[in-house]
Design a protein around this motif. Structure first.
Motif, PDB file in Angstrom:
ATOM      1  N   ALA A   1       4.270   0.436  15.679  1.00  0.00           N
ATOM      2  CA  ALA A   1       4.632   0.811  17.032  1.00  0.00           C
ATOM      3  C   ALA A   1       3.971   1.879  17.562  1.00  0.00           C
ATOM      4  O   ALA A   1       3.441   1.971  18.657  1.00  0.00           O
ATOM      5  CB  ALA A   1       6.029   0.353  17.485  1.00  0.00           C
ATOM      6  N   ARG A   2       4.135   3.064  16.730  1.00  0.00           N
ATOM      7  CA  ARG A   2       3.346   4.317  17.120  1.00  0.00           C
ATOM      8  C   ARG A   2       2.759   4.996  16.116  1.00  0.00           C
ATOM      9  O   ARG A   2       3.045   4.830  14.750  1.00  0.00           O
ATOM     10  CB  ARG A   2       4.812   5.237  17.428  1.00  0.00           C
ATOM     11  N   GLN A   3       1.604   5.407  16.452  1.00  0.00           N
ATOM     12  CA  GLN A   3       0.603   5.994  15.525  1.00  0.00           C
ATOM     13  C   GLN A   3       1.005   7.058  14.865  1.00  0.00           C
ATOM     14  O   GLN A   3       0.786   7.212  13.653  1.00  0.00           O
ATOM     15  CB  GLN A   3      -0.828   6.412  16.458  1.00  0.00           C
ATOM     16  N   PRO A   4       1.960   7.879  15.336  1.00  0.00           N
ATOM     17  CA  PRO A   4       2.549   9.050  14.420  1.00  0.00           C
ATOM     18  C   PRO A   4       3.256   8.328  13.013  1.00  0.00           C
ATOM     19  O   PRO A   4       3.391   9.310  12.345  1.00  0.00           O
ATOM     20  CB  PRO A   4       3.581   9.753  15.142  1.00  0.00           C
ATOM     21  N   ASP A   5       3.709   7.153  13.184  1.00  0.00           N
ATOM     22  CA  ASP A   5       4.372   6.589  11.793  1.00  0.00           C
ATOM     23  C   ASP A   5       3.383   6.183  10.922  1.00  0.00           C
ATOM     24  O   ASP A   5       3.944   5.876   9.848  1.00  0.00           O
ATOM     25  CB  ASP A   5       4.875   5.136  12.405  1.00  0.00           C
ATOM     26  N   ARG A   6       1.957   6.531  10.775  1.00  0.00           N
ATOM     27  CA  ARG A   6       1.053   6.237   9.965  1.00  0.00           C
ATOM     28  C   ARG A   6       1.557   6.935   8.777  1.00  0.00           C
ATOM     29  O   ARG A   6       1.125   6.611   7.839  1.00  0.00           O
ATOM     30  CB  ARG A   6      -0.344   6.666  10.508  1.00  0.00           C
ATOM     31  N   TRP A   7       2.034   8.340   8.845  1.00  0.00           N
ATOM     32  CA  TRP A   7       2.241   9.059   7.793  1.00  0.00           C
ATOM     33  C   TRP A   7       3.371   8.336   6.943  1.00  0.00           C
ATOM     34  O   TRP A   7       3.340   8.509   5.612  1.00  0.00           O
ATOM     35  CB  TRP A   7       2.691  10.520   8.021  1.00  0.00           C
ATOM     36  N   LEU A   8       4.285   7.774   7.694  1.00  0.00           N
ATOM     37  CA  LEU A   8       5.429   7.036   6.972  1.00  0.00           C
ATOM     38  C   LEU A   8       4.893   5.688   6.359  1.00  0.00           C
ATOM     39  O   LEU A   8       5.203   5.337   5.079  1.00  0.00           O
ATOM     40  CB  LEU A   8       6.613   6.473   7.898  1.00  0.00           C
ATOM     41  N   ALA A   9       3.910   5.137   6.515  1.00  0.00           N
ATOM     42  CA  ALA A   9       3.184   4.094   6.106  1.00  0.00           C
ATOM     43  C   ALA A   9       2.311   4.555   4.682  1.00  0.00           C
ATOM     44  O   ALA A   9       2.606   3.666   3.907  1.00  0.00           O
ATOM     45  CB  ALA A   9       2.104   3.336   7.054  1.00  0.00           C
ATOM     46  N   HIS A  10       1.787   5.657   5.044  1.00  0.00           N
ATOM     47  CA  HIS A  10       1.275   6.412   3.813  1.00  0.00           C
ATOM     48  C   HIS A  10       2.437   6.712   2.748  1.00  0.00           C
ATOM     49  O   HIS A  10       2.023   6.233   1.591  1.00  0.00           O
ATOM     50  CB  HIS A  10       0.609   7.630   4.300  1.00  0.00           C
ATOM     51  N   TRP A  11       3.462   7.230   3.052  1.00  0.00           N
ATOM     52  CA  TRP A  11       4.519   7.471   2.230  1.00  0.00           C
ATOM     53  C   TRP A  11       4.946   6.282   1.529  1.00  0.00           C
ATOM     54  O   TRP A  11       5.557   6.188   0.396  1.00  0.00           O
ATOM     55  CB  TRP A  11       5.466   8.178   2.794  1.00  0.00           C
ATOM     56  N   SER A  12       4.968   5.246   2.141  1.00  0.00           N
ATOM     57  CA  SER A  12       5.636   4.079   1.477  1.00  0.00           C
ATOM     58  C   SER A  12       4.475   3.255   0.674  1.00  0.00           C
ATOM     59  O   SER A  12       4.723   2.315   0.077  1.00  0.00           O
ATOM     60  CB  SER A  12       5.787   3.080   2.675  1.00  0.00           C
ATOM     61  N   ARG A  13       3.446   3.627   0.715  1.00  0.00           N
ATOM     62  CA  ARG A  13       2.173   3.396  -0.031  1.00  0.00           C
ATOM     63  C   ARG A  13       1.494   2.056   0.354  1.00  0.00           C
ATOM     64  O   ARG A  13       0.785   1.391  -0.377  1.00  0.00           O
ATOM     65  CB  ARG A  13       2.717   3.115  -1.572  1.00  0.00           C
ATOM     66  N   ALA A  14       1.647   1.921   1.573  1.00  0.00           N
ATOM     67  CA  ALA A  14       0.588   0.657   2.285  1.00  0.00           C
ATOM     68  C   ALA A  14      -0.814   0.981   2.316  1.00  0.00           C
ATOM     69  O   ALA A  14      -1.172   2.194   2.205  1.00  0.00           O
ATOM     70  CB  ALA A  14       1.291   0.581   3.835  1.00  0.00           C
ATOM     71  N   GLU A  15      -1.554   0.006   2.086  1.00  0.00           N
ATOM     72  CA  GLU A  15      -2.969   0.221   1.923  1.00  0.00           C
ATOM     73  C   GLU A  15      -3.612   0.452   3.262  1.00  0.00           C
ATOM     74  O   GLU A  15      -4.714   0.807   3.492  1.00  0.00           O
ATOM     75  CB  GLU A  15      -3.500  -1.012   1.127  1.00  0.00           C
ATOM     76  N   ALA A  16      -3.018  -0.053   4.127  1.00  0.00           N
ATOM     77  CA  ALA A  16      -3.531  -0.150   5.647  1.00  0.00           C
ATOM     78  C   ALA A  16      -2.456  -0.257   6.717  1.00  0.00           C
ATOM     79  O   ALA A  16      -1.503  -0.659   6.461  1.00  0.00           O
ATOM     80  CB  ALA A  16      -4.663  -1.320   5.611  1.00  0.00           C
ATOM     81  N   THR A  17      -2.819  -0.231   7.999  1.00  0.00           N
ATOM     82  CA  THR A  17      -1.782  -0.136   9.051  1.00  0.00           C
ATOM     83  C   THR A  17      -2.389  -0.763   9.993  1.00  0.00           C
ATOM     84  O   THR A  17      -3.731  -0.832  10.379  1.00  0.00           O
ATOM     85  CB  THR A  17      -1.383   1.221   9.698  1.00  0.00           C
ATOM     86  N   LEU A  18      -1.746  -1.713  11.064  1.00  0.00           N
ATOM     87  CA  LEU A  18      -2.389  -2.186  12.250  1.00  0.00           C
ATOM     88  C   LEU A  18      -1.161  -1.913  13.311  1.00  0.00           C
ATOM     89  O   LEU A  18      -0.134  -1.817  13.173  1.00  0.00           O
ATOM     90  CB  LEU A  18      -2.186  -3.795  12.086  1.00  0.00           C
ATOM     91  N   PRO A  19      -1.698  -1.248  14.346  1.00  0.00           N
ATOM     92  CA  PRO A  19      -1.007  -1.046  15.541  1.00  0.00           C
ATOM     93  C   PRO A  19      -0.486  -2.259  16.186  1.00  0.00           C
ATOM     94  O   PRO A  19      -1.083  -3.188  16.458  1.00  0.00           O
ATOM     95  CB  PRO A  19      -1.818  -0.252  16.398  1.00  0.00           C
TER      96      PRO A  19
END
Length: 142
Positions: free
Chosen positions: A97-115
């Motif tokens: 929901a928030r672009q600043p959460d991309r670092w959490l997605a990276h930490w969780s080992r997701a390959e990609a994000t979608l806003p």
């Protein structure tokens, strides 16, 4: 697998959110065939983390799209759990929901994000790229 086989090979996408309207929005944005050389897609919808774990354990899932805002188990925690518990887990894309959460997605080992809300011009490309990468990944056997 040849390029012709890639274009005709169906792909299974697991979609997790406790909210049906989020699942509908993602399916609508991505469509049944996100690119000419990918798909067609079969959607497996999950409303709980237990359903996701069971579906991934059963095999046959090529990509997981997980809602980072899902309740009570968020997609980021679930991504991390799958990374630790599943030897050859499918690729994961996190809805954030928030672009600043991309670092959490990276930490969780997701390959990609979608806003979220999902952009129908961006989502098919992200999904197609992940599925192409998944087809090229070597299979890990225990």
């Amino acid at each position: 697998m040849s390029a012709a086989e890639t274009s005709t090979a169906p792909a299974t996408v697991l979609l997790y959110s406790h909210r049906p309207e989020v699942r509908d929005a993602v399916r609508t944005a991505v469509g049944r065939r996100p690119a000419a050389d990918v798909g067609p897609l079969t959607w497996v919808e999950c409303a709980t983390a237990d359903e996701v774990v069971s579906a991934v354990d059963a095999g046959g899932v090529d990509l997981c799209i997980l809602d980072g805002e899902a309740q009570p188990t968020g997609g980021m925690a679930l991504t991390r759990q799958l990374e630790v518990e599943v030897a050859d887990r499918p690729a994961v894309c996190l809805l954030i929901a928030r672009q600043p959460d991309r670092w959490l997605a990276h930490w969780s080992r997701a390959e990609a994000t979608l806003p979220f809300p999902v952009d129908p011009l961006v989502a098919p490309k992200v999904v197609a790229d992940l599925l192409r990468d998944h087809v090229r990944r070597p299979v890990v056997r225990p």
